[in-house]
Design a protein around this motif. Structure first.
Motif, mmCIF file in Angstrom:
data_model
loop_
_atom_site.group_PDB
_atom_site.id
_atom_site.type_symbol
_atom_site.label_atom_id
_atom_site.label_comp_id
_atom_site.label_asym_id
_atom_site.label_seq_id
_atom_site.Cartn_x
_atom_site.Cartn_y
_atom_site.Cartn_z
ATOM 1 N N ARG A 50 0.807 -1.218 0.000
ATOM 2 C CA ARG A 50 0.000 0.000 0.000
ATOM 3 C C ARG A 50 0.845 1.276 0.000
ATOM 4 N NH1 ARG A 50 -2.456 0.753 4.573
ATOM 5 N NH2 ARG A 50 -1.508 -0.907 5.820
ATOM 6 N N CYS A 51 2.163 1.129 0.190
ATOM 7 C CA CYS A 51 3.040 2.298 0.308
ATOM 8 C C CYS A 51 3.372 2.889 -1.062
ATOM 9 C CB CYS A 51 4.334 1.920 1.008
ATOM 10 S SG CYS A 51 4.154 1.604 2.783
ATOM 11 N N ASN A 52 3.438 4.207 -1.112
ATOM 12 C CA ASN A 52 3.904 4.862 -2.328
ATOM 13 C C ASN A 52 5.421 5.019 -2.271
ATOM 14 O OD1 ASN A 52 4.500 7.156 -0.756
ATOM 15 N ND2 ASN A 52 2.482 8.072 -1.171
ATOM 16 N N SER A 53 6.005 5.640 -3.281
ATOM 17 C CA SER A 53 7.468 5.727 -3.365
ATOM 18 C C SER A 53 8.071 6.489 -2.188
ATOM 19 C CB SER A 53 7.868 6.400 -4.683
ATOM 20 O OG SER A 53 7.279 7.691 -4.779
ATOM 21 N N LYS A 54 7.438 7.594 -1.788
ATOM 22 C CA LYS A 54 7.960 8.378 -0.668
ATOM 23 C C LYS A 54 7.931 7.576 0.622
ATOM 24 C CE LYS A 54 7.353 12.716 1.855
ATOM 25 N NZ LYS A 54 6.549 13.960 1.988
ATOM 26 N N GLU A 55 6.873 6.846 0.833
ATOM 27 C CA GLU A 55 6.731 6.048 2.060
ATOM 28 C C GLU A 55 7.737 4.897 2.087
ATOM 29 O OE1 GLU A 55 2.008 7.222 2.132
ATOM 30 O OE2 GLU A 55 2.656 5.249 1.385
ATOM 31 N N LEU A 56 7.938 4.258 0.945
ATOM 32 C CA LEU A 56 8.913 3.166 0.883
ATOM 33 C C LEU A 56 10.332 3.686 1.128
ATOM 34 C CD1 LEU A 56 7.595 1.101 -2.170
ATOM 35 C CD2 LEU A 56 7.699 0.329 0.216
ATOM 36 N N SER A 57 10.657 4.823 0.530
ATOM 37 C CA SER A 57 12.013 5.355 0.716
ATOM 38 C C SER A 57 12.221 5.822 2.159
ATOM 39 C CB SER A 57 12.290 6.502 -0.265
ATOM 40 O OG SER A 57 11.475 7.621 0.004
ATOM 41 N N THR A 58 11.170 6.329 2.798
ATOM 42 C CA THR A 58 11.275 6.738 4.204
ATOM 43 C C THR A 58 11.545 5.536 5.094
ATOM 44 O OG1 THR A 58 9.788 8.626 3.908
ATOM 45 C CG2 THR A 58 10.036 7.782 6.146
ATOM 46 N N ILE A 59 10.819 4.458 4.878
ATOM 47 C CA ILE A 59 11.024 3.232 5.665
ATOM 48 C C ILE A 59 12.417 2.666 5.406
ATOM 49 C CG2 ILE A 59 10.248 0.854 6.007
ATOM 50 C CD1 ILE A 59 7.406 1.834 5.235
ATOM 51 N N THR A 60 12.829 2.672 4.147
ATOM 52 C CA THR A 60 14.151 2.139 3.790
ATOM 53 C C THR A 60 15.265 2.924 4.471
ATOM 54 O OG1 THR A 60 13.312 1.473 1.615
ATOM 55 C CG2 THR A 60 15.697 1.596 1.872
ATOM 56 N N LEU A 61 15.196 4.248 4.377
ATOM 57 C CA LEU A 61 16.245 5.079 4.975
ATOM 58 C C LEU A 61 16.254 4.950 6.493
ATOM 59 C CD1 LEU A 61 18.492 7.122 4.628
ATOM 60 C CD2 LEU A 61 16.771 8.941 4.566
ATOM 61 N N SER A 62 15.095 4.927 7.102
ATOM 62 C CA SER A 62 15.026 4.792 8.563
ATOM 63 C C SER A 62 15.574 3.444 9.015
ATOM 64 C CB SER A 62 13.578 4.956 9.041
ATOM 65 O OG SER A 62 13.084 6.242 8.732
ATOM 66 N N SER A 63 15.215 2.385 8.311
ATOM 67 C CA SER A 63 15.723 1.052 8.655
ATOM 68 C C SER A 63 17.239 1.001 8.560
ATOM 69 C CB SER A 63 15.108 -0.001 7.734
ATOM 70 O OG SER A 63 13.709 -0.028 7.856
ATOM 71 N N ALA A 64 17.772 1.640 7.516
ATOM 72 C CA ALA A 64 19.227 1.654 7.333
ATOM 73 C C ALA A 64 19.907 2.415 8.468
ATOM 74 C CB ALA A 64 19.576 2.293 5.995
ATOM 75 N N LYS A 65 19.310 3.522 8.886
ATOM 76 C CA LYS A 65 19.886 4.289 9.997
ATOM 77 C C LYS A 65 19.866 3.484 11.296
ATOM 78 C CE LYS A 65 18.921 8.933 8.204
ATOM 79 N NZ LYS A 65 18.142 10.190 8.397
ATOM 80 N N ILE A 66 18.838 2.683 11.478
ATOM 81 C CA ILE A 66 18.769 1.823 12.666
ATOM 82 C C ILE A 66 19.880 0.774 12.621
ATOM 83 C CG2 ILE A 66 17.402 0.047 13.833
ATOM 84 C CD1 ILE A 66 14.898 1.657 12.995
ATOM 85 N N VAL A 67 20.066 0.161 11.457
ATOM 86 C CA VAL A 67 21.126 -0.848 11.312
ATOM 87 C C VAL A 67 22.486 -0.222 11.586
ATOM 88 C CG1 VAL A 67 22.321 -2.341 9.667
ATOM 89 C CG2 VAL A 67 19.818 -2.302 9.730
ATOM 90 N N ARG A 68 22.717 0.983 11.036
ATOM 91 C CA ARG A 68 23.993 1.663 11.278
ATOM 92 C C ARG A 68 24.166 1.973 12.766
ATOM 93 N NH1 ARG A 68 25.255 7.607 8.913
ATOM 94 N NH2 ARG A 68 23.455 8.015 10.262
ATOM 95 N N SER A 69 23.100 2.424 13.411
ATOM 96 C CA SER A 69 23.164 2.740 14.835
ATOM 97 C C SER A 69 23.506 1.507 15.659
ATOM 98 C CB SER A 69 21.827 3.329 15.301
ATOM 99 O OG SER A 69 21.859 3.625 16.673
#
Length: 481
Positions: A50-69
């Motif tokens: 159900r996610c659009n491109s902006k929502e998918l990229s937001t989830i992707t970037l946030s997940s990556a920041k969590i992994v880095r943290s």
């Protein structure tokens, strides 16, 4: 949670990033927290469709920041309960499902979404393969089509991402470089963005003279560089040196800025990379070398320096013919008093001793420490240049270490052939044994046989031939061939 819309689900993830980065008290125990995270992940995964491109990229970037943290916290051994819970629950399958959803809707991604997604996967260190194709390759193709819509931050993030992931895409880099070089000015770029772009092209070994000229001219024209932090300055000079792009005015401008600055904010790697860059680019800036050397000497200890930083630093001073006895003594003392040198690779060891020899700096304790380390090691990972530099350094510095010469000689003599040795390595090696008065008949025979078997000696410089003949005569070794 089932009632959350796709945009509400996406908006939850930046909040989670802020939460995990704060070392605050958690009302749940770890087991309870893990169950909450599983529910969030499951709900998010179910929401992908159900996610659009902006929502998918937001989830992707946030997940990556969590992994880095999580990675950074684990490295510092300062993981809080949130890090531990996410680390336990996060699974690669979740990331893969996210990548599949991204790939399915990639045609709808705008410049910012493409940039953030590429940047996110670089933070992850992960390039997903979807239906046999690299997702980052698909992002690159899509980015090329809309490069005119990328803003400064987008451009910086994209090239940084591909360089960090070591993904080569010449067409993308050319298009991005052309777009930046064509700009009237680079005022829309932050210093870190400029630094990341130049670093990316140098790291990826992509030539783009117009881009490098545009960036250097922009920096030189600035009134001051106070907005450039140590990492940006270090990365820029490193990039120009690595890419072999000459721009003396740029190096002078950045060098003057460093001399005028307080260097306590420079990390060891930034100091080492900076002097390495000036030496590699053959740019003379004595005041900069003095400033950096004094800063290193002023440290209580050098435990924050890694082996590469040690080797690059002393190599830079030796190569630039800059005298700084206190610096060499400080580095030598630090190495000599280490418990062991297992963190040093062969090139670190050979470059360090050869730098001391080149600079004509005596430090017997350090030479003994390094020699002992090599004697106790397996030398199969050493390349010909390592052997040559090591032995040459001990002979040039007039340091006696018979066990080292025997170990290296044995290692070379037992090789099937010496085709991997360039003429300079052969010449320097045999010269070193003769100069140090170290007998090793098997080595001299091996080198002599290799030279005799060559079709011709046109690859040898006159000095290399002279040194080789001198070595055999001085060592009183007969080789009729």
């Amino acid at each position: 949670m089932d009632n959350l819309s796709a945009d509400q689900t996406a908006a939850m993830w930046p909040f989670i990033v802020r939460l995990i980065s704060k070392d605050q008290r958690c009302q749940q125990n770890r087991s309870q927290l893990e169950q909450i995270i599983r529910s969030v992940l499951q709900h998010t995964t179910n929401s992908f469709i159900r996610c659009n491109s902006k929502e998918l990229s937001t989830i992707t970037l946030s997940s990556a920041k969590i992994v880095r943290s999580i990675r950074e916290a684990n490295q510092r051994r300062r993981a809080n309960i949130f890090h531990q819970a996410f680390d336990s629950v996060f699974r690669e399958s979740t990331f893969h499902e996210l990548a599949k959803a991204t790939n399915a809707k990639l045609r709808h991604f705008d410049a910012r979404c493409l940039s953030n997604t590429a940047y996110a996967y670089a933070l992850w260190g992960y390039d997903p393969t979807i239906d046999g194709q690299s997702l980052l390759a698909a992002i690159a193709e899509k980015s090329i089509d809309c490069i005119h819509l990328f803003n400064a931050q987008d451009l910086s993030n994209v090239v940084w991402a591909y360089a960090t992931l070591n993904i080569h895409h010449p067409a993308l880099f050319k298009k991005l470089g052309d777009a930046i070089a064509a700009m009237d000015d680079l005022k829309s770029f932050k210093p870190q963005g400029i630094s990341n772009i130049i670093w990316a092209y140098a790291t990826s070994n992509v030539q783009h003279p117009d881009l490098f000229k545009t960036v250097s001219d922009e920096i030189v024209a600035m009134d001051n560089l106070k907005s450039f932090d140590p990492q940006a300055i270090s990365n820029i000079v490193w990039a120009y040196a690595t890419a072999n792009v000459q721009h003396p005015a740029l190096f002078n401008k950045l060098g003057d800025e460093i001399v005028a600055a307080n260097l306590t904010s420079f990390k060891p790697q930034e100091l080492a990379n900076t002097v390495w860059a000036y030496a590699t680019a053959d740019v003379q800036h004595p005041a900069l070398f003095k400033k950096v050397g004094d800063e290193i000497v002023a440290n209580d200890n050098l435990k924050s320096f890694d082996p590469q930083a040690f080797a690059n630093t002393v190599w830079a001073y030796a190569t630039s013919n800059i005298q700084h006895p206190a610096l060499f003594n400080k580095v030598g003392d630090e190495i000599a008093t280490m418990d062991d040198l297992k963190s040093f690779n062969p090139q670190n060891l050979s470059n360090t001793v050869s730098s001391y020899a080149t600079a004509n700096v005596q430090h017997p304790a350090m030479f003994k420490k390094i020699g002992d380390e090599i004697v106790a090691a397996n030398l199969t990972s050493y390349v010909p240049q390592d052997f040559s530099n090591l032995i040459w350094a001990y002979a040039t510095a007039n340091i006696q270490h018979p066990a080292l010469f025997e170990k290296v000689g044995d290692e070379i003599a037992k090789k099937d052939d010496l085709k991997s040795f360039v003429p300079q390595a052969l010449s320097n090696t045999i010269w070193a044994y003769a100069t140090a008065d170290m007998q090793h008949p098997a080595l001299f025979k091996k080198v002599g046989d290799e030279i005799v078997a060559m079709d011709n000696l046109t690859s040898f410089k006159p000095q290399e031939l002279a040194n080789t003949i001198w070595a055999y005569a001085t060592a009183d070794v007969q080789h009729p061939g």
